[in-house]
Design an enzyme around this catalytic site. Structure first.
Site, short mmCIF file in Angstrom:
data_model
loop_
_atom_site.label_atom_id
_atom_site.label_comp_id
_atom_site.label_asym_id
_atom_site.label_seq_id
_atom_site.Cartn_x
_atom_site.Cartn_y
_atom_site.Cartn_z
N SER A 134 33.93 39.03 47.36
CA SER A 134 35.23 38.85 46.74
C SER A 134 36.31 39.57 47.54
CB SER A 134 35.19 39.43 45.32
OG SER A 134 36.49 39.59 44.80
N TYR A 160 34.61 46.00 39.09
CA TYR A 160 34.14 44.72 39.65
C TYR A 160 34.25 44.74 41.17
CZ TYR A 160 34.24 39.92 41.28
OH TYR A 160 34.01 38.77 42.00
N LYS A 164 31.16 44.85 44.14
CA LYS A 164 31.01 43.94 45.27
C LYS A 164 30.99 44.73 46.59
CE LYS A 164 30.96 39.76 43.40
NZ LYS A 164 29.86 38.79 43.60
N ASN A 190 40.78 33.31 44.67
CA ASN A 190 40.70 32.79 43.30
C ASN A 190 40.34 31.31 43.30
OD1 ASN A 190 42.00 35.05 41.38
ND2 ASN A 190 42.94 35.10 43.40
N ASN A 209 39.38 34.89 31.63
CA ASN A 209 39.89 36.06 32.35
C ASN A 209 40.73 35.65 33.55
OD1 ASN A 209 38.48 38.24 30.89
ND2 ASN A 209 36.67 37.16 31.59
N ASN A 210 40.66 34.38 33.91
CA ASN A 210 41.38 33.89 35.10
C ASN A 210 42.52 32.98 34.66
OD1 ASN A 210 39.51 35.22 36.79
ND2 ASN A 210 38.09 33.51 36.56
N LEU A 211 43.49 32.84 35.54
CA LEU A 211 44.72 32.14 35.19
C LEU A 211 44.51 30.65 34.89
CD1 LEU A 211 47.81 31.94 34.95
CD2 LEU A 211 47.90 31.67 37.44
#
Length: 352
Positions: A134, A160, A164, A190, A209-211
């Site tokens: 990520s 998070y 990673k 993303n 949790n994501n747009l």
């Protein structure tokens, strides 16, 4: 002979799109998933995403297994009972905000689970791995765009991202310990959008949790409005800027990595960014979604979310040089495909 790929977390959003890409290019695929980010309907042997993947590919998986990487015996048995050439490792908890609230769960799942996987791989002499990393490993960067030679881990703002980074440290040390290992760590940004068919896409099991899934759930009437976390960032419109990548570009990037890692040139640890190289603010994404789909998105700006940074976008030149890969789809394509999936599947993979 077609290579056999073990895909961990293959029923999730990114995993399922990559599994489809691998099947369409004649790889044999074994999927393991613990169903945290997937939907398995009653009386079905596999998650719904993979049933649709098989239909789209017109090809069957070699095998599907439900289980968890925290279970060492379970993973050992997978490698003992199957010939595996390469592992593509997606399985991870992935919410920035949740990781701040539940750090132990994130380190146990993302770090310990990966170590279990690597132990099983080493025991079975499977030494080729593509790791789904990520852009969060870069932390809160002082320099943009992000290049692979920048330091990682030093300014990570959430567990998070640290999890990673920790896995990348483990992978680097593993590669140093033995010249047999070939590891590609794909640092991507993303992922948004859906397969062109609209049959598979992003289906968060709780509040997104994501747009983009939040935007599409507002658009389809599941939620009354979008919450934008922070309107006071040091950006042109005050909202956070990110490098969004179409899920089909991302799955193609994993395919290119798979093709390359089978050659003897790829030994040791190689981090590679997958991104468009262009940042979009939250308000830009909303505006593009509205113009692409003719749907209005009501929103409210609320406080910043813990762990978020102002701006992140990639320099993806290395992916082009080493993998022959470039992102080809823009934000309009991402928004149009995301809405095609959500409007075709208003409740995601659930049928009632």
């Amino acid at each position: 002979m077609s290579k056999t790929i073990l895909v961990t977390g293959g029923a999730g959003y990114v995993g399922s799109h990559c599994v489809l890409e691998f099947l369409q290019h004649n790889y044999n695929v074994i999927v393991v998933d613990n169903l945290v980010n997937a939907v398995k309907l009653e009386n079905q042997e596999m998650p719904e995403s993979l049933i649709r993947v098989e239909r789209l590919a017109n090809k069957k998986l070699e095998k599907y297994l439900t289980g968890d990487l925290k279970d060492q015996q379970f993973i050992d048995e997978i490698f003992a009972n199957n010939h595996i050439d390469i592992v593509v490792h997606f399985a991870a908890l992935k919410s920035v905000g949740e990781s701040v609230a539940k750090p132990l769960e994130y380190y146990e799942n993302n770090v310990s689970g990966t170590i279990n996987l690597l132990k099983s791989m080493r025991k079975s002499k499977v030494t080729k791995l593509i790791f789904s990393s990520s852009a969060t490993v870069y932390g809160d960067p002082e320099v943009l765009p992000l290049v692979e030679t920048l330091p990682t881990g030093q300014t990570c703002t959430n567990p998070y991202g640290r999890s990673k980074h920790m896995v990348e440290v483990v992978l680097k040390d593993l590669c140093k310990s033995s010249p047999e290992w070939s590891v590609m760590s794909l640092r991507y940004f993303n992922p948004v959008g859906a397969h062109s068919s609209g049959d598979i896409g992003e289906d968060p099991q709780e509040i997104p949790n994501n747009l983009m899934p939040f935007v599409t759930q507002v658009a389809v009437g599941m939620r009354p409005e979008l919450k934008i976390f922070g309107g006071d960032y040091n950006t042109p419109d005050g909202t956070g800027v990110r490098d969004y990548i179409h899920i089909e570009d991302l799955s193609n990037g994993h395919l290119k990595a798979l093709e390359q890692i089978t050659t003897e040139l790829w030994k040791d640890f190689h981090p590679i960014n997958l991104g468009t190289g262009r940042g979009y603010s939250v308000l830009e994404v909303i505006s593009t979604f509205e113009s692409a789909n003719g749907v209005k998105i009501p929103y409210k700006i609320v406080d910043r979310r813990p762990g978020d940074v102002t701006e992140l976008y990639a320099d993806a030149k290395l992916a082009n040089e080493k993998l022959g890969w470039t992102a080809t789809r823009d934000m309009y394509d991402m928004c149009a495909s995301a809405w095609k999936w959500q409007s075709k599947n208003p409740k995601g993979y659930k049928r009632d």
